[in-house]
Motif scaffolding. Structure first.
Motif, short mmCIF file in Angstrom:
data_model
loop_
_atom_site.label_atom_id
_atom_site.label_comp_id
_atom_site.label_asym_id
_atom_site.label_seq_id
_atom_site.Cartn_x
_atom_site.Cartn_y
_atom_site.Cartn_z
N THR A 32 16.92 -4.67 10.37
CA THR A 32 16.63 -3.59 9.42
C THR A 32 16.22 -4.64 8.10
OG1 THR A 32 18.50 -2.05 10.16
CG2 THR A 32 17.54 -1.83 8.11
N LEU A 33 15.29 -4.16 7.39
CA LEU A 33 14.71 -4.68 6.43
C LEU A 33 14.97 -3.84 5.32
CD1 LEU A 33 11.10 -5.90 7.84
CD2 LEU A 33 13.24 -7.32 7.27
N ASP A 34 15.33 -4.33 4.08
CA ASP A 34 15.58 -3.50 2.75
C ASP A 34 14.24 -3.06 2.00
OD1 ASP A 34 18.32 -3.48 3.23
OD2 ASP A 34 18.69 -5.42 2.15
N PHE A 35 13.31 -3.60 2.78
CA PHE A 35 11.82 -3.33 2.06
C PHE A 35 10.87 -3.00 2.94
CE2 PHE A 35 11.82 -7.69 3.04
CZ PHE A 35 10.91 -8.12 3.38
N LEU A 36 9.89 -2.22 2.66
CA LEU A 36 8.60 -2.08 3.77
C LEU A 36 7.50 -2.93 3.22
CD1 LEU A 36 7.46 -0.19 5.79
CD2 LEU A 36 6.98 1.47 3.87
N PRO A 37 6.82 -3.64 3.84
CA PRO A 37 5.73 -4.12 4.01
C PRO A 37 4.68 -3.53 4.49
CG PRO A 37 6.98 -5.44 5.55
CD PRO A 37 7.84 -4.22 5.16
N LYS A 38 3.31 -3.43 3.74
CA LYS A 38 2.26 -2.62 4.05
C LYS A 38 0.92 -3.23 3.52
CE LYS A 38 2.37 1.87 4.62
NZ LYS A 38 2.71 3.35 4.32
N LEU A 39 0.03 -3.08 4.42
CA LEU A 39 -1.39 -3.62 4.21
C LEU A 39 -2.06 -2.19 3.83
CD1 LEU A 39 -3.46 -5.82 4.04
CD2 LEU A 39 -3.94 -5.27 6.34
N PHE A 40 -2.70 -2.14 2.68
CA PHE A 40 -3.62 -0.99 2.32
C PHE A 40 -5.03 -1.34 2.41
CE2 PHE A 40 0.47 0.42 0.85
CZ PHE A 40 0.42 1.65 0.59
N ALA A 41 -5.90 -0.68 3.02
CA ALA A 41 -7.42 -1.16 3.03
C ALA A 41 -7.94 0.18 2.20
CB ALA A 41 -7.98 -0.95 4.67
N VAL A 42 -8.84 -0.37 1.33
CA VAL A 42 -9.68 0.58 0.55
C VAL A 42 -10.93 0.21 0.18
CG1 VAL A 42 -9.56 1.90 -1.78
CG2 VAL A 42 -7.33 0.78 -1.05
N ASP A 43 -11.96 1.20 0.60
CA ASP A 43 -13.57 1.06 0.50
C ASP A 43 -13.92 1.03 -0.74
OD1 ASP A 43 -15.55 0.12 1.63
OD2 ASP A 43 -15.94 1.77 3.11
N THR A 44 -15.11 0.59 -0.96
CA THR A 44 -15.80 0.70 -2.37
C THR A 44 -15.84 2.21 -2.77
OG1 THR A 44 -16.98 -1.23 -1.75
CG2 THR A 44 -17.88 0.22 -3.71
N GLY A 45 -15.54 2.32 -4.09
CA GLY A 45 -15.41 3.79 -4.62
C GLY A 45 -14.18 4.58 -4.33
N ARG A 46 -13.33 4.23 -3.41
CA ARG A 46 -12.27 5.18 -2.79
C ARG A 46 -11.06 4.44 -3.70
NH1 ARG A 46 -14.57 8.93 -0.86
NH2 ARG A 46 -15.62 8.90 0.95
N SER A 47 -9.95 5.22 -3.79
CA SER A 47 -8.77 4.69 -4.34
C SER A 47 -7.48 5.06 -3.95
CB SER A 47 -8.80 5.31 -5.95
OG SER A 47 -8.69 6.90 -5.77
N ILE A 48 -6.24 4.34 -4.30
CA ILE A 48 -5.08 4.52 -4.01
C ILE A 48 -4.75 5.66 -5.26
CG2 ILE A 48 -2.53 3.93 -4.16
CD1 ILE A 48 -3.79 1.15 -3.04
N ILE A 49 -4.72 6.85 -4.99
CA ILE A 49 -4.97 8.00 -5.71
C ILE A 49 -3.63 7.64 -7.02
CG2 ILE A 49 -5.87 9.58 -4.32
CD1 ILE A 49 -2.91 10.86 -3.62
N PRO A 50 -4.08 8.30 -8.18
CA PRO A 50 -3.21 8.22 -9.36
C PRO A 50 -1.89 8.78 -8.91
CG PRO A 50 -4.93 9.50 -9.78
CD PRO A 50 -5.29 8.81 -8.58
N HIS A 51 -0.83 7.81 -9.24
CA HIS A 51 0.52 8.61 -8.83
C HIS A 51 1.78 7.98 -9.58
CE1 HIS A 51 0.06 5.27 -5.99
NE2 HIS A 51 1.16 5.38 -5.90
N GLY A 52 2.69 8.55 -9.74
CA GLY A 52 3.84 7.82 -10.14
C GLY A 52 5.20 8.07 -9.12
#
Length: 169
Positions: free
Chosen positions: A34-54
């Motif tokens: 069990t890990l106490d964190f989540l490691p992830k890879l995000f792929a985002v193409d030109t002009g796309r976004s990780i949407i604004p969020h809190g």
């Protein structure tokens, strides 16, 4: 990048037509680990976004591995059922090797916009407050409808994931 087998993961996940694609990174962990964190890879193409969020009950760190992002960050001053009150803290281009992070309040809101095909390695930690009754929450924001309320603070309406992807993804 060798440690996470970046080339293989990047080829497997590709880029989304809208929003991002992701891959969990297991670091060789097995079912009994069990890990106490989540490691992830995000792929985002030109002009796309990780949407604004809190966030709530969550912190994370972000390391671009390739490409470039316009990164905007904000302190979360308060929130209610319909909106978050935020204050801008950062607006800059980040590239491979530049680090960013979010805290529980400081720089808690962020928005990554890919300026070219880009990948970021994220480490996510949730469940900071055991008494919260939920592991974490994410608040998608409609930055185009931000309303200045005083000084450099803004009230920003919350929106659904589908609305945010359509508008900002």
């Amino acid at each position: 990048m060798r440690g996470i087998d970046f080339d293989r993961l990047a080829n497997e996940i590709g880029f989304a037509g809208l929003g991002v694609t992701t891959a969990r990174i297991d670091f060789g962990a097995n079912e009994s680990t069990t890990l106490d964190f989540l490691p992830k890879l995000f792929a985002v193409d030109t002009g796309r976004s990780i949407i604004p969020h809190g966030h709530s009950n969550m912190v994370s760190a972000h390391l671009p591995l390739s490409g470039a992002f316009r990164l905007r960050q904000y302190d979360q001053l308060s929130r209610d059922e319909r909106s978050l009150t935020i204050r801008p803290t950062l607006d800059q281009t980040i590239r491979a090797g530049d680090m960013s992070s979010i805290g529980e309040d400081d720089d808690n809101v962020h928005w990554f916009i890919a300026e070219e095909p880009s990948y970021t390695f994220d480490v996510i930690v949730t469940g900071l407050d055991d008494t919260a009754g939920y592991p974490f929450d994410i608040f998608n924001l409609d930055m185009e409808k931000a309303e200045r309320i005083e000084g450099d603070a803004f009230r920003v309406p919350r929106m659904t994931v589908s609305e945010a992807l359509t508008k900002y993804g």
